[in-house]
Enzyme design. Structure first.
Site, PDB file in Angstrom:
ATOM      1  N   ALA A  60     -39.389  70.002  89.858  1.00  0.00           N
ATOM      2  CA  ALA A  60     -40.181  69.593  91.591  1.00  0.00           C
ATOM      3  C   ALA A  60     -41.324  71.498  91.208  1.00  0.00           C
ATOM      4  O   ALA A  60     -41.549  71.987  92.602  1.00  0.00           O
ATOM      5  CB  ALA A  60     -38.675  70.174  92.236  1.00  0.00           C
ATOM      6  N   ASP A 111     -34.581  69.217  90.296  1.00  0.00           N
ATOM      7  CA  ASP A 111     -34.742  70.832  89.256  1.00  0.00           C
ATOM      8  C   ASP A 111     -33.313  71.554  89.213  1.00  0.00           C
ATOM      9  O   ASP A 111     -32.605  71.976  90.571  1.00  0.00           O
ATOM     10  CB  ASP A 111     -35.215  72.156  90.105  1.00  0.00           C
ATOM     11  CG  ASP A 111     -37.054  72.538  89.393  1.00  0.00           C
ATOM     12  OD1 ASP A 111     -37.857  72.236  89.408  1.00  0.00           O
ATOM     13  OD2 ASP A 111     -36.623  73.568  88.849  1.00  0.00           O
ATOM     14  N   ARG A 159     -48.249  76.006  80.652  1.00  0.00           N
ATOM     15  CA  ARG A 159     -49.037  76.388  79.909  1.00  0.00           C
ATOM     16  C   ARG A 159     -49.792  77.799  81.064  1.00  0.00           C
ATOM     17  O   ARG A 159     -50.393  77.711  82.073  1.00  0.00           O
ATOM     18  CB  ARG A 159     -50.164  75.991  78.753  1.00  0.00           C
ATOM     19  CG  ARG A 159     -50.272  75.288  78.142  1.00  0.00           C
ATOM     20  CD  ARG A 159     -51.232  74.730  77.337  1.00  0.00           C
ATOM     21  NE  ARG A 159     -52.300  73.981  78.023  1.00  0.00           N
ATOM     22  CZ  ARG A 159     -53.395  73.041  77.672  1.00  0.00           C
ATOM     23  NH1 ARG A 159     -53.972  73.707  76.736  1.00  0.00           N
ATOM     24  NH2 ARG A 159     -54.200  72.052  78.355  1.00  0.00           N
ATOM     25  N   ARG A 215     -51.161  73.660  74.179  1.00  0.00           N
ATOM     26  CA  ARG A 215     -49.434  73.294  74.620  1.00  0.00           C
ATOM     27  C   ARG A 215     -48.094  72.978  73.694  1.00  0.00           C
ATOM     28  O   ARG A 215     -46.712  72.921  74.084  1.00  0.00           O
ATOM     29  CB  ARG A 215     -49.684  71.418  74.930  1.00  0.00           C
ATOM     30  CG  ARG A 215     -50.736  70.764  76.167  1.00  0.00           C
ATOM     31  CD  ARG A 215     -51.083  69.238  75.685  1.00  0.00           C
ATOM     32  NE  ARG A 215     -52.456  69.326  77.511  1.00  0.00           N
ATOM     33  CZ  ARG A 215     -53.620  68.870  76.590  1.00  0.00           C
ATOM     34  NH1 ARG A 215     -53.987  69.571  75.707  1.00  0.00           N
ATOM     35  NH2 ARG A 215     -53.798  68.542  77.718  1.00  0.00           N
ATOM     36  N   THR A 236     -43.775  66.278  80.753  1.00  0.00           N
ATOM     37  CA  THR A 236     -43.671  67.152  79.936  1.00  0.00           C
ATOM     38  C   THR A 236     -44.100  67.987  78.527  1.00  0.00           C
ATOM     39  O   THR A 236     -44.230  66.867  77.959  1.00  0.00           O
ATOM     40  CB  THR A 236     -42.448  67.964  79.693  1.00  0.00           C
ATOM     41  OG1 THR A 236     -41.789  68.172  80.770  1.00  0.00           O
ATOM     42  CG2 THR A 236     -41.855  69.131  79.372  1.00  0.00           C
ATOM     43  N   ARG A 246     -59.960  62.083  83.077  1.00  0.00           N
ATOM     44  CA  ARG A 246     -60.941  62.907  82.637  1.00  0.00           C
ATOM     45  C   ARG A 246     -62.441  62.376  81.889  1.00  0.00           C
ATOM     46  O   ARG A 246     -63.544  62.798  82.482  1.00  0.00           O
ATOM     47  CB  ARG A 246     -60.147  64.155  82.469  1.00  0.00           C
ATOM     48  CG  ARG A 246     -59.573  64.700  82.468  1.00  0.00           C
ATOM     49  CD  ARG A 246     -58.711  65.890  81.384  1.00  0.00           C
ATOM     50  NE  ARG A 246     -57.849  66.687  82.848  1.00  0.00           N
ATOM     51  CZ  ARG A 246     -56.827  67.296  82.375  1.00  0.00           C
ATOM     52  NH1 ARG A 246     -56.184  67.592  80.905  1.00  0.00           N
ATOM     53  NH2 ARG A 246     -56.034  67.461  83.598  1.00  0.00           N
ATOM     54  N   HIS A 258     -51.830  64.361  72.976  1.00  0.00           N
ATOM     55  CA  HIS A 258     -52.275  64.867  74.065  1.00  0.00           C
ATOM     56  C   HIS A 258     -52.160  66.276  73.854  1.00  0.00           C
ATOM     57  O   HIS A 258     -51.606  67.211  73.954  1.00  0.00           O
ATOM     58  CB  HIS A 258     -51.302  64.403  74.805  1.00  0.00           C
ATOM     59  CG  HIS A 258     -51.603  65.148  76.216  1.00  0.00           C
ATOM     60  ND1 HIS A 258     -53.365  65.110  76.831  1.00  0.00           N
ATOM     61  CD2 HIS A 258     -50.962  65.976  77.043  1.00  0.00           C
ATOM     62  CE1 HIS A 258     -52.868  65.375  77.806  1.00  0.00           C
ATOM     63  NE2 HIS A 258     -51.600  66.656  78.189  1.00  0.00           N
TER      64      HIS A 258
HETATM   65  N1  APR Z   1     -33.960  70.550  84.208  1.00  0.00           N
HETATM   66  C1  APR Z   1     -35.149  70.514  85.487  1.00  0.00           C
HETATM   67  N2  APR Z   1     -35.532  71.255  85.819  1.00  0.00           N
HETATM   68  C2  APR Z   1     -36.272  72.478  85.117  1.00  0.00           C
HETATM   69  C3  APR Z   1     -35.981  72.944  84.369  1.00  0.00           C
HETATM   70  C4  APR Z   1     -34.441  71.963  83.547  1.00  0.00           C
HETATM   71  N3  APR Z   1     -33.537  72.491  82.336  1.00  0.00           N
HETATM   72  N4  APR Z   1     -36.504  73.720  83.792  1.00  0.00           N
HETATM   73  C5  APR Z   1     -37.584  73.955  84.262  1.00  0.00           C
HETATM   74  N5  APR Z   1     -37.176  72.984  85.108  1.00  0.00           N
HETATM   75  C6  APR Z   1     -38.486  73.522  85.994  1.00  0.00           C
HETATM   76  C7  APR Z   1     -39.036  74.823  87.026  1.00  0.00           C
HETATM   77  O1  APR Z   1     -37.741  75.414  87.282  1.00  0.00           O
HETATM   78  C8  APR Z   1     -40.192  74.070  87.856  1.00  0.00           C
HETATM   79  O2  APR Z   1     -39.367  73.679  88.866  1.00  0.00           O
HETATM   80  O3  APR Z   1     -39.668  72.718  85.752  1.00  0.00           O
HETATM   81  C9  APR Z   1     -40.451  72.853  86.518  1.00  0.00           C
HETATM   82  C10 APR Z   1     -41.826  72.890  86.575  1.00  0.00           C
HETATM   83  O4  APR Z   1     -42.659  73.335  87.316  1.00  0.00           O
HETATM   84  P1  APR Z   1     -44.037  74.103  86.981  1.00  0.00           P
HETATM   85  O5  APR Z   1     -44.077  75.343  86.455  1.00  0.00           O
HETATM   86  O6  APR Z   1     -45.022  73.672  88.503  1.00  0.00           O
HETATM   87  O7  APR Z   1     -45.517  72.711  85.566  1.00  0.00           O
HETATM   88  P2  APR Z   1     -45.845  71.861  86.517  1.00  0.00           P
HETATM   89  O8  APR Z   1     -46.901  72.409  86.718  1.00  0.00           O
HETATM   90  O9  APR Z   1     -45.016  70.887  87.090  1.00  0.00           O
HETATM   91  O10 APR Z   1     -45.834  71.371  84.684  1.00  0.00           O
HETATM   92  C11 APR Z   1     -44.216  70.795  84.178  1.00  0.00           C
HETATM   93  O11 APR Z   1     -45.563  68.887  82.382  1.00  0.00           O
HETATM   94  O12 APR Z   1     -47.856  68.793  81.682  1.00  0.00           O
HETATM   95  C12 APR Z   1     -46.993  69.352  82.330  1.00  0.00           C
HETATM   96  O13 APR Z   1     -47.595  71.379  80.321  1.00  0.00           O
HETATM   97  C13 APR Z   1     -46.798  70.828  81.402  1.00  0.00           C
HETATM   98  O14 APR Z   1     -44.926  71.467  80.754  1.00  0.00           O
HETATM   99  C14 APR Z   1     -45.129  70.684  81.637  1.00  0.00           C
HETATM  100  C15 APR Z   1     -45.426  70.111  82.972  1.00  0.00           C
END
Ligand code: APR
Length: 320
Positions: free
Chosen positions: A11, A34, A83, A89, A120, A152, A176
């Site tokens: 989330a 989350d 990242r 990545r 992810t 893109r 990717h």
């Molecule tokens: N289970 C569920 N959620 C988790 C877990 C888990 N085991 N571990 C981490 N999270 C949650 C975090 O708490 C966070 O809210 O995943 C979320 C990731 O959100 P962001 O840090 O905002 O990352 P975001 O920009 O959404 O990207 C997520 O997608 O494009 C890819 O490279 C990017 O790997 C990254 C992913």
């Protein structure tokens, strides 16, 4: 027919944007999951309060409990870390592999009939690992990368030719990452291939090569600007397009990270290829003829993905 249920695992920035788009498009009821307590609940409440203004009535629920994803039709996975500037990545691999294990097991236990879209990173390795950990059929687990990468590419091509972006159609293959393969041969403006537009004097090979390079590093360009994370609007938009193709049985031909068994000379791994998405999930991998340059570039990209899988197997010995 019952309303569709969409579970979003993660989330964060992309997960929240996915929920917003899914609600605006009335795709169904939404569960935001989350591990962070309060975040999915807070975002769900905030998003629910858009409903009266926008006129959608999806229920949006936040949860830290996998039981709440039960019966999901579509699951979009963005759990993990994103990242920061200076990271590739692939630098995310160790942490996100553990996250994929937890998520894969959660899906296996609670929503094994869902169509699962992984976002992810590093994408091609994480979607493979998620499939392994979840045990779902390969055609029901797919990675989102090509829709974003080609979007893109299309944006940059529209800008170069000064034409409406809706008339541009581009094509990206491979992993990717920096080795992705934007295929100029199959990229068109209103059906006119880009090489023909170059021959017509509307651009040059050098300028298009620079656009190809900018597309390859398109995610990194945004990370460098944001400094605190990576792109999320276009990744979420792209994930929703794939979810809609499945829910609407639209038979869309989209570039996705799909499990390839023999096509393009690739066997037994996830990599970006054109696929048809409909109610059957990934219904078909479409094998197009590539010129020698695209073939060679695809091989480089496939080799990079293979290296990541070796790294995953080195970290988690349950992965064969
Ligand atoms: N289970 C569920 N959620 C988790 C877990 C888990 N085991 N571990 C981490 N999270 C949650 C975090 O708490 C966070 O809210 O995943 C979320 C990731 O959100 P962001 O840090 O905002 O990352 P975001 O920009 O959404 O990207 C997520 O997608 O494009 C890819 O490279 C990017 O790997 C990254 C992913």
């Amino acid at each position: 027919m019952a309303r569709a249920k969409i579970a979003l695992i993660g989330a964060g920035n992309i997960g929240g944007t996915l929920a917003h788009l899914a609600a605006l498009k009335n795709l169904g009821d939404i569960v935001l999951f989350d591990v962070a307590e309060g975040i999915p609940q807070g975002k769900a409440l905030d998003l629910s309060q858009c409903g009266p203004v926008e006129g959608f009535d999806s229920t949006i629920t936040g949860s830290n409990d996998y039981h709440d994803i039960a019966g999901a039709d579509v699951i979009i996975v963005t759990a993990g870390v994103a990242r920061k500037p200076g990271m590739s990545r692939d630098d995310l691999l160790g942490i996100n592999l553990k996250v994929m294990k937890a998520v894969g097991e959660g899906i296996k236990a609670h929503a094994p009939d869902a169509f699962v879209i992984c976002i992810t990173n590093p994408l091609d390795a994480m979607v493979w690992a998620l499939r392994e950990f979840s045990g779902l059929p390969h055609h029901m687990v797919v990675g989102m990368a090509g829709v974003l990468d080609s979007s893109r590419f299309s944006h940059f091509i529209a800008d170069e030719f000064k034409v409406a972006v809706k008339d541009v159609n581009t094509f990206v293959l491979g992993g990717h990452g920096d080795t992705m393969v934007p295929v100029v041969q199959y990229s068109t403006v209103a059906g006119i291939p880009v090489p023909d537009l170059i021959a017509m004097g509307r651009s040059t090979k050098e300028r298009i090569d620079a656009i190809v390079q900018r597309t390859r590093s398109g995610g990194g360009e945004i990370v460098a600007l944001l400094k605190t994370g990576s792109a999320y609007y276009a990744p979420a938009t792209s994930g929703i397009a794939m979810a809609e193709a499945y829910l609407d049985d639209a038979k869309r031909l989209l570039p996705c990270a799909a499990y390839v068994e023999g096509q393009y000379g690739v066997d037994g791994l996830y990599v970006g290829v054109p696929v048809i998405i409909g109610a059957g999930g990934v219904e078909e991998i479409v094998e197009v003829k590539l010129d020698d340059e695209a073939k060679a570039n695809l091989q480089v990209s496939v080799d990079a993905v293979k290296e990541l899988l070796v790294a995953c197997k080195g970290i988690d010995e349950t992965l064969k």
